[in-house]
Write an enzyme that holds these catalytic residues in place. Structure first.
Site, PDB file in Angstrom:
ATOM      1  N   GLY A   1      11.632  -9.390  12.939  1.00  0.00           N
ATOM      2  CA  GLY A   1      12.039  -8.103  12.656  1.00  0.00           C
ATOM      3  C   GLY A   1      10.918  -6.984  13.326  1.00  0.00           C
ATOM      4  N   ALA A   2       9.755  -7.454  12.926  1.00  0.00           N
ATOM      5  CA  ALA A   2       8.530  -6.556  13.498  1.00  0.00           C
ATOM      6  C   ALA A   2       8.523  -6.513  14.938  1.00  0.00           C
ATOM      7  CB  ALA A   2       7.124  -7.011  12.859  1.00  0.00           C
TER       8      ALA A   2
ATOM      9  N   ASP B   1       9.487   2.040  11.771  1.00  0.00           N
ATOM     10  CA  ASP B   1       8.690   1.063  12.171  1.00  0.00           C
ATOM     11  C   ASP B   1       8.511   1.394  14.038  1.00  0.00           C
ATOM     12  OD1 ASP B   1       7.976  -0.181   9.909  1.00  0.00           O
ATOM     13  OD2 ASP B   1       9.472  -1.733  10.295  1.00  0.00           O
TER      14      ASP B   1
ATOM     15  N   LEU C   1       0.838  -1.378   0.015  1.00  0.00           N
ATOM     16  CA  LEU C   1      -0.064   0.048  -0.048  1.00  0.00           C
ATOM     17  C   LEU C   1       0.844   1.236  -0.047  1.00  0.00           C
ATOM     18  CD1 LEU C   1      -2.646  -1.024   2.790  1.00  0.00           C
ATOM     19  CD2 LEU C   1      -2.804  -1.040   0.351  1.00  0.00           C
TER      20      LEU C   1
ATOM     21  N   ASN D   1       7.128 -15.856  22.084  1.00  0.00           N
ATOM     22  CA  ASN D   1       7.388 -16.401  20.848  1.00  0.00           C
ATOM     23  C   ASN D   1       7.016 -17.813  20.935  1.00  0.00           C
ATOM     24  OD1 ASN D   1       7.811 -16.004  17.958  1.00  0.00           O
ATOM     25  ND2 ASN D   1       9.505 -17.076  18.092  1.00  0.00           N
ATOM     26  N   ARG D   2       6.520 -18.366  19.704  1.00  0.00           N
ATOM     27  CA  ARG D   2       6.331 -19.831  19.516  1.00  0.00           C
ATOM     28  C   ARG D   2       7.694 -20.492  19.738  1.00  0.00           C
ATOM     29  NH1 ARG D   2       4.584 -21.882  13.593  1.00  0.00           N
ATOM     30  NH2 ARG D   2       6.483 -20.475  13.049  1.00  0.00           N
TER      31      ARG D   2
ATOM     32  N   LYS E   1      14.572  -6.413   5.724  1.00  0.00           N
ATOM     33  CA  LYS E   1      14.939  -5.514   6.908  1.00  0.00           C
ATOM     34  C   LYS E   1      16.442  -5.693   7.586  1.00  0.00           C
ATOM     35  CE  LYS E   1      10.064  -4.026   7.508  1.00  0.00           C
ATOM     36  NZ  LYS E   1       9.244  -3.762   8.352  1.00  0.00           N
TER      37      LYS E   1
HETATM   38  P1  ATR Z   1       8.574 -10.185  10.355  1.00  0.00           P
HETATM   39  O1  ATR Z   1      10.036  -9.759   9.892  1.00  0.00           O
HETATM   40  O2  ATR Z   1       7.698  -9.373  10.035  1.00  0.00           O
HETATM   41  O3  ATR Z   1       8.878  -9.987  12.028  1.00  0.00           O
HETATM   42  P2  ATR Z   1       9.463 -13.045  10.530  1.00  0.00           P
HETATM   43  O4  ATR Z   1      10.710 -12.764  10.922  1.00  0.00           O
HETATM   44  O5  ATR Z   1       9.255 -14.016   9.663  1.00  0.00           O
HETATM   45  O6  ATR Z   1       8.821 -11.798  10.023  1.00  0.00           O
HETATM   46  O7  ATR Z   1       8.651 -13.373  11.987  1.00  0.00           O
HETATM   47  C1  ATR Z   1       7.411 -14.103  12.045  1.00  0.00           C
HETATM   48  C2  ATR Z   1       6.928 -14.166  13.447  1.00  0.00           C
HETATM   49  O8  ATR Z   1       5.575 -14.905  13.341  1.00  0.00           O
HETATM   50  C3  ATR Z   1       7.687 -15.153  14.164  1.00  0.00           C
HETATM   51  O9  ATR Z   1       7.666 -14.852  15.547  1.00  0.00           O
HETATM   52  C4  ATR Z   1       7.108 -16.668  14.041  1.00  0.00           C
HETATM   53  O10 ATR Z   1       7.314 -17.472  14.997  1.00  0.00           O
HETATM   54  P3  ATR Z   1       8.723 -18.647  14.860  1.00  0.00           P
HETATM   55  O11 ATR Z   1       9.781 -17.636  15.411  1.00  0.00           O
HETATM   56  O12 ATR Z   1       8.239 -19.600  16.120  1.00  0.00           O
HETATM   57  O13 ATR Z   1       8.558 -19.117  13.501  1.00  0.00           O
HETATM   58  C5  ATR Z   1       5.846 -15.979  13.898  1.00  0.00           C
HETATM   59  N1  ATR Z   1       4.690 -17.145  13.650  1.00  0.00           N
HETATM   60  C6  ATR Z   1       4.506 -17.327  12.312  1.00  0.00           C
HETATM   61  N2  ATR Z   1       3.646 -18.398  11.955  1.00  0.00           N
HETATM   62  C7  ATR Z   1       3.252 -18.651  13.259  1.00  0.00           C
HETATM   63  C8  ATR Z   1       2.141 -19.722  14.007  1.00  0.00           C
HETATM   64  N3  ATR Z   1       1.367 -20.579  12.996  1.00  0.00           N
HETATM   65  N4  ATR Z   1       2.092 -19.551  15.231  1.00  0.00           N
HETATM   66  C9  ATR Z   1       2.683 -18.760  16.090  1.00  0.00           C
HETATM   67  N5  ATR Z   1       3.635 -18.024  15.545  1.00  0.00           N
HETATM   68  C10 ATR Z   1       4.032 -17.936  14.192  1.00  0.00           C
END
Ligand code: ATR
Length: 279
Positions: free
Chosen positions: A127-128, A103, A15, A147-148, A67
């Site tokens: 990163g976010a 951000d 966007l 975090n997961r 990023k």
């Molecule tokens: P960004 O740069 O936008 O933060 P990223 O680095 O790919 O993107 O991070 C994605 C985040 O979403 C991670 O914290 C990821 O958890 P993992 O570190 O365990 O992979 C989380 N995430 C993605 N899918 C998920 C799911 N189904 N359940 C829980 N967490 C999830």
């Protein structure tokens, strides 16, 4: 005529070009500045960035998945970029590349009030999440991260100086009642949910826990509300949509490049007119 762009992969649904072009028009700069989207694969990122200054670019926004690499290749990262370990705003000049992370101030600007003294829970460790945790801590909140994948929680917590939610709590739903601000910085919610409750389960969040004492910021947004936003609203929580954070980070980037005040309302109108999403 200085050029600007957003660089990502994929980037077609971003966007930012519509939002930033609307802002430049409203600022009376549309004849002078342009803003476009450029799709760059990860293995081409460094080379592409190196060529942009000769192509007339004054700066770029960097989005998923570049990023962290942006931080690694720039000459002059800001203190925030160094602390977060990721950059989303690059400026070219004098043969050097300067980097900022908007951000972080974008998240703080999107909040209805200062988070100082508040207890905040950040979901995610990418990163976010790093930018959100750093921004909230820098603004005076007490920050916990969940975090997961717990290993990444610990890394984020020690890099940024915030607290990890311990794994023994991970088998139970997260006690949202312990926090006043919850930020979803995972990608959960980007895909439409499968079974009802699946997204809340993935995030370990108890849908019943939200009350009118909570503020939820969901960085994920799309055509319809995420399950997390719906749960928070039905408990009476205040909600900040990811679009507002996008507007505020975009405005902060434009401020850096043009040294003028961007028209926030025109930027909001531009993205609300478009139903696509951008992580
Ligand atoms: P960004 O740069 O936008 O933060 P990223 O680095 O790919 O993107 O991070 C994605 C985040 O979403 C991670 O914290 C990821 O958890 P993992 O570190 O365990 O992979 C989380 N995430 C993605 N899918 C998920 C799911 N189904 N359940 C829980 N967490 C999830």
């Amino acid at each position: 005529m200085p050029r600007l762009a957003v660089i990502g992969h994929p980037v077609a649904h971003s966007l930012s070009p519509a939002m930033q072009t609307a802002a430049l028009r409203e600022m009376g700069l549309a004849g002078e500045w342009t803003y476009e989207a450029i799709d760059v694969e990860p293995n081409e990122f460094r080379r592409t960035i190196g060529q942009l200054p000769q192509g007339g670019f004054a700066g770029v926004n960097v989005t998923i998945p570049h990023k962290r690499e942006a931080f690694e290749i720039v000459d002059d990262p800001s203190d925030a970029v160094r602390a977060i370990g990721a950059a989303n705003t690059l400026s070219f000049g004098g043969g050097r590349i300067a980097a900022e992370n908007t951000d972080a101030p974008g998240l703080i600007a999107s909040l209805p009030e200062s988070p100082r003294g508040r207890r905040a829970l950040v979901l995610g460790a990418g990163g976010a999440a790093r930018a959100a945790a750093w921004a909230l801590a820098d603004a005076g909140a007490a920050v916990w991260v969940w975090n997961r994948t717990h290993k990444k929680t610990e890394r984020l917590a020690s890099d940024i100086g915030v607290r990890p939610v311990q794994p023994e709590g991970m088998n139970r739903a997260l006690a949202v009642s312990r926090y006043e601000i919850v930020v979803n910085a995972t990608s959960v919610g980007l895909e439409p949910p499968g079974r009802p409750g699946a997204d809340l389960k993935a995030l370990h969040v108890d849908a019943e826990s939200f009350t009118d004492k909570h503020l939820l910021v969901d960085l994920v947004y799309g055509e319809s509300e995420t399950e997390l936003v719906r749960a928070a609203r039905s408990g009476g929580a205040q909600v900040v949509d990811g679009r507002e954070v996008l507007v505020q980070q975009g405005a902060a980037s434009l401020r850096i490049w043009t040294r003028q005040e961007p028209p926030i309302d025109a930027m909001r109108r531009a993205i609300h007119a478009k139903p696509t999403d951008e992580p």
